[in-house]
Scaffold this motif. Structure first.
Motif, PDB file in Angstrom:
ATOM      1  N   THR A 235       0.867  -1.176   0.000  1.00 34.85           N
ATOM      2  CA  THR A 235       0.000   0.000   0.000  1.00 34.85           C
ATOM      3  C   THR A 235       0.908   1.231   0.000  1.00 34.85           C
ATOM      4  N   PRO A 274      -1.029   4.334 -11.181  1.00 36.57           N
ATOM      5  CA  PRO A 274      -1.835   3.546 -10.247  1.00 36.57           C
ATOM      6  C   PRO A 274      -1.218   2.191  -9.886  1.00 36.57           C
ATOM      7  N   ASP A 278      -1.436   4.038  -4.444  1.00 37.26           N
ATOM      8  CA  ASP A 278      -2.827   3.747  -4.079  1.00 37.26           C
ATOM      9  C   ASP A 278      -3.555   5.004  -3.637  1.00 37.26           C
ATOM     10  N   ILE A 297      -6.323   5.828  -8.367  1.00 37.70           N
ATOM     11  CA  ILE A 297      -5.628   6.423  -7.222  1.00 37.70           C
ATOM     12  C   ILE A 297      -6.645   7.238  -6.410  1.00 37.70           C
ATOM     13  N   LEU A 326      -6.761   2.064   2.796  1.00 37.64           N
ATOM     14  CA  LEU A 326      -6.569   1.458   1.480  1.00 37.64           C
ATOM     15  C   LEU A 326      -5.892   0.089   1.542  1.00 37.64           C
TER      16      LEU A 326
END
Ligand code: GDP
Ligand code: CA
Length: 327
Positions: A235, A274, A278, A297, A326
């Motif tokens: 992440t 992307p 994230d 994103i 995320l």
């Protein structure tokens, strides 16, 4: 039911100099119990006065260790320049690069160790013992991106014709006044990540990109083979160094132009892409409307000026919260 987010306790931050170092101070305030591994940019490194100079590593080390010149953002506090003046009397330069007396001591230690055969990562660890405490107790660890020599060079055309100069010459001596035709991380293709770099990334709960220069700081770190894919598997949340279409300080716009990227917060996010990114924090001045956001994103707007450590801690907290969401 509210979704539980597990806390982020292991963080990797690829950092340049001033923007990276200041962000890290806020991150430490925001997450005092976290283990932070900083992957330092060494593309700015240069040999001057017979010494290996590592500006970004030293800026991070001095800032977090309390030895930085706060006004300037680089170099030592309470600095004097007798050695440089004496060198100038021998006609030895370059005069355009500021290396003070206290700073010279750091460089002498670094050179002694490099000459004795220690890799830069071991030298950095030894220097950091003074500033960040014993290696085993450090909550924040600084590792250079690579022990191999990688140097950012810039192709320019001036009165001397078309030529490549070291990044420091373009940035510090020329103040990026001559347009960069291209920016090349010489040696990056064959460089290996320094020991500990890939392990720290693999082990991390999140990678946070500080507001460092996307081209010659974060971009150079990402150009070391293996680092970008390792980070992309994690992440990753970034903080925009561009606010209102301009860098907050420095000439990052000149670097972005050289690689064909518009100087805007969203264009930088799209440049990272992307697959890597994230989440992306932009300044409230750049609050995007939904369809301006970058596909894949998550973009969030927060005040991103690092005016003091408290304001910077708020930015770091927002980055960690977004990363936790995320994950
Ligand atoms: P350098 O190696 O010393 O040039 O420093 P970095 O690469 O770490 O960071 C430089 C970047 O930090 C520049 O592009 C600036 O725009 C950005 N920067 C500096 N201060 C701030 C700030 O207060 N907020 C944000 N968002 N970015 C900043
Ligand atoms: Ca730098």
């Amino acid at each position: 039911m509210r979704k539980e987010t597990s806390p982020i306790t292991k963080i990797v931050v690829p950092a340049g100099g001033i923007g990276g170092a200041r962000f890290l101070r806020g991150l430490q305030r925001a997450a005092p119990d976290a283990d932070i591994t900083v992957i330092g940019n060494t593309g700015d490194d240069i040999s001057l006065f017979g010494l290996r100079v590592c500006p970004d590593l030293d800026t991070v080390m001095y800032t977090l260790g309390g030895g930085i010149n706060e006004q300037q953002g680089w170099g030592r506090d309470d600095e004097t320049f007798s050695v440089k003046e004496e060198l100038a009397r021998y006609g030895v330069g370059p005069g355009w690069f500021g290396l003070g007396d206290r700073d010279f001591a750091t460089h002498i230690v670094r050179n002694q160790m490099l000459d004795a055969g220690y890799p830069l990562s071991a030298v950095t660890e030894a220097l950091c013992e003074r500033w960040l405490g014993p290696a085993d107790d450090q909550r924040l660890r600084l590792i250079p991106m690579s022990d191999d020599r990688v140097e950012t060079h810039v192709v320019i055309t001036d009165a001397q014709g078309r030529r490549a100069v070291h990044f420091q010459e373009w940035w510090v001596r020329l103040r990026a006044s001559v347009p960069a035709e291209s920016i090349v991380a010489v040696g990056a293709e064959d460089a290996k990540p320094a020991p500990g770099v890939l392990d720290a990334i693999a082990d991390a709960d999140a990678v946070i990109l500080p507001p460092s220069n996307p081209v010659v700081s974060v971009g150079t770190i990402l150009s070391v083979p293996g680092i970008r894919p390792a980070m992309a598997a994690k992440t990753v949340v970034g903080v925009s160094p561009i606010i209102g279409g301009a860098p907050v300080r420095g000439m990052a716009d000149a670097c972005l132009t050289a690689i064909g990227v518009e100087t805007s917060a969203l264009a930088v996010a799209a440049h990272y892409g992307p697959e890597l990114l994230d989440g992306w924090l932009v300044d409230t001045a750049d609050a995007p409307d939904a369809d301006a956001a970058v596909a894949g994103i998550t973009v969030r707007a927060r005040p991103l000026l690092m005016t003091d450590v408290d304001a910077t801690a708020d930015i770091a907290r927002a980055a960690l919260e977004l990363a936790a969401e995320l994950r």
